[in-house]
Design an enzyme around this catalytic site. Structure first.
Site: not given
Ligand code: NAD
Length: 443
Positions: A121, A157, A215, A264, A267, A328, A335
């Site tokens: 995002t 997701l 969102n 919470g 996101c 949830k 987080r």
């Molecule tokens: P997360 O923190 O669970 O995972 C991110 C991963 O990226 C970590 O394992 C980290 O070590 C890795 N990382 C960081 N820098 C890196 C690099 N240079 N090369 C390779 N890996 C690297 O994050 P998430 O919850 O999966 O969210 C990821 C993105 O998706 C965010 O932008 C979030 O806003 C978005 N998003 C999240 C959700 C959700 O429900 N969690 C849903 C939709 C969108």
């Protein structure tokens, strides 16, 4: 298709596993060597229903590989998916350092044409910054001949049902101005498009913005309903009746209008703040979004205020059972979880917490470590023993029909403070328990 996924988190791991499941050949790369090592040993770092089996099977069959070797990973996939974190920066804006470092790595390592797909995002305009970063790295190498395109493909997701959401997405948003990239994205997602067309193709900026708008709309619904709940309580109305009354209007609908302790997770809080910040950057005062955030911050304290008032302002030396730590159900993610605000307020007031959560106990331990005022209990019943009241912060399914007699007999003070309105107040009262919930009169 050959695909590289940067970032093995909630989004990257689930999306990679689902894409491998339908037959794509996926290499996942992360900078967290310990995480990669554990994945290679078969340990799944997060809890998501259905994820473990999916990852294990596809890993065993070689369709999903985990590595820290960015050079090899970049040269595996014709598609490079960026799914790294975009946490909140100091000024409220999304911190793009991880996204841009992936862009730099792609530009540094690529040997052939690439389609770079942004899943994270990110604020409107980020695809342009990713493009510039890759171009800069290619210039440093003197390889301006290598071609690439940047596509926005935000992820929708939901934690707790992430695998199911990716298997059957409501929509697949693709932001691109290139016909060639669009066709590759159609090929990538064809297995998810069989029932009916899910792909919505638009320009890159609109795709980036769609994710924030979605969102922020959902966060607005939650804050609106929490505002109605607080008002209902003061007006002698029952917000649960009001919820059913308004949800029956199809223009409003039943989804996402449950009152509670506020949103919470990783996101909504950061995305609302990031859009407020983006608006400021273009000289726009996002007053509605600011109110959504203010209401949410205040809502996280509502249950604590009820506890404080019940015990006449003196919580020192008291012990509370807490059911639910995750932000949830069906996730271990804590987080920005309302449970954290609640526990921290209780501790500050001198109280102790005996907590239970079906999945988030380890996460809680790693956040707070060992402390005298926190006892993590093996069952929800164990958490009740000798406590001065039961507090509920997460609507896990197995909290919904407790043995009320056990609850009453285990507590020193027979009182429940329910931040998720799980029970019918009349039923709780019949079991000899006092009951405080959100937007309803005490019973
Ligand atoms: P997360 O923190 O669970 O995972 C991110 C991963 O990226 C970590 O394992 C980290 O070590 C890795 N990382 C960081 N820098 C890196 C690099 N240079 N090369 C390779 N890996 C690297 O994050 P998430 O919850 O999966 O969210 C990821 C993105 O998706 C965010 O932008 C979030 O806003 C978005 N998003 C999240 C959700 C959700 O429900 N969690 C849903 C939709 C969108």
């Amino acid at each position: 298709m050959k695909l590289t996924v940067f970032g093995i988190g909630y989004v990257g791991l689930v999306q990679a596993a689902v894409l491998a499941e339908v037959g794509h050949d996926v290499v996942c790369v992360d900078i967290d060597a310990a995480k990669v090592e554990r994945l290679n040993q078969g340990f799944i770092p997060i809890f998501e229903p259905g994820l473990e089996a999916l990852v294990r099977e596809n890993h065993a069959e070689g369709r999903i590989v985990f590595t820290t070797d960015a050079a090899a990973a970049v040269n595996h996939g014709e598609i490079q998916m960026i799914a790294v974190g975009t946490p909140q920066g100091e000024d409220g804006a999304a911190d793009l350092k991880y996204v841009l470092s992936v862009a730099e790595a792609i530009g540094r390592e690529m040997q052939g044409p690439k389609i770079v797909v942004g899943k994270s995002t990110v604020p409107v305009g980020t695809a342009d910054r990713v493009r510039a970063k890759i171009a800069q790295a290619l210039t440093v190498r003197g390889r301006e001949d290598l071609t690439f395109d940047v596509v926005s493909n935000p992820e929708f997701l939901k934690e707790g049902s992430a695998v199911a959401d990716c298997m059957k997405p409501d929509r697949i948003i693709v932001g691109t101005g290139s016909e060639e990239s669009e066709m590759l994205m159609r090929e990538l997602y064809a297995p998810f498009n069989r029932n009916h067309e899910k792909m919505i193709v638009m320009d890159v900026r609109s795709a980036e913005f769609t994710k924030y708008a979605a969102n922020c709309m959902l966060a607005t619904k939650i804050s609106f309903m929490n505002e109605m709940a607080n008002l209902a309580e003061l007006l002698g109305a029952d917000v649960e009746e009001v919820r059913k009354g308004i949800g029956s209007d199809p223009r409003i609908g039943y989804h996402f209008i449950y009152p509670g302790l506020g949103y919470g997770g990783s996101c909504f809080p950061k995305d609302v703040r990031a859009l407020i910040r983006t608006a400021e950057d273009v000289g726009f005062d996002a007053t509605l979004l600011k109110s959504v955030e203010d209401r949410n911050n205040a809502q996280k304290s509502v249950l604590f205020d009820k506890v404080l008032s019940f015990f006449k302002g003196d919580l020192a030396g008291k012990t509370f059972a807490l059911w639910g730590l995750a932000f949830k159900p069906n996730t271990d993610d804590m987080r920005e979880a309302p449970s954290r605000t609640l526990m921290e307020a209780l501790w500050k007031a001198g109280a102790k917490v005996q907590a239970y959560d079906p999945e988030a106990m380890q996460e809680c331990q790693s956040i707070y470590g060992q402390r005298d005022d926190l006892l993590l209990c093996g069952t929800k019943e164990a958490a009740l023993r000798g406590a001065d009241g039961l507090l509920i912060a997460t609507e896990w399914k197995n909290f919904r029909a407790p043995a009320f007699d056990v609850v009453r007999n285990s507590l020193t003070t027979p009182v429940i403070f329910d931040g998720r309105n799980l029970f019918d107040p009349r039923i709780v009262a019949r079991h000899g328990l006092q009951y405080f919930s959100i937007g309803r009169q005490a019973a």
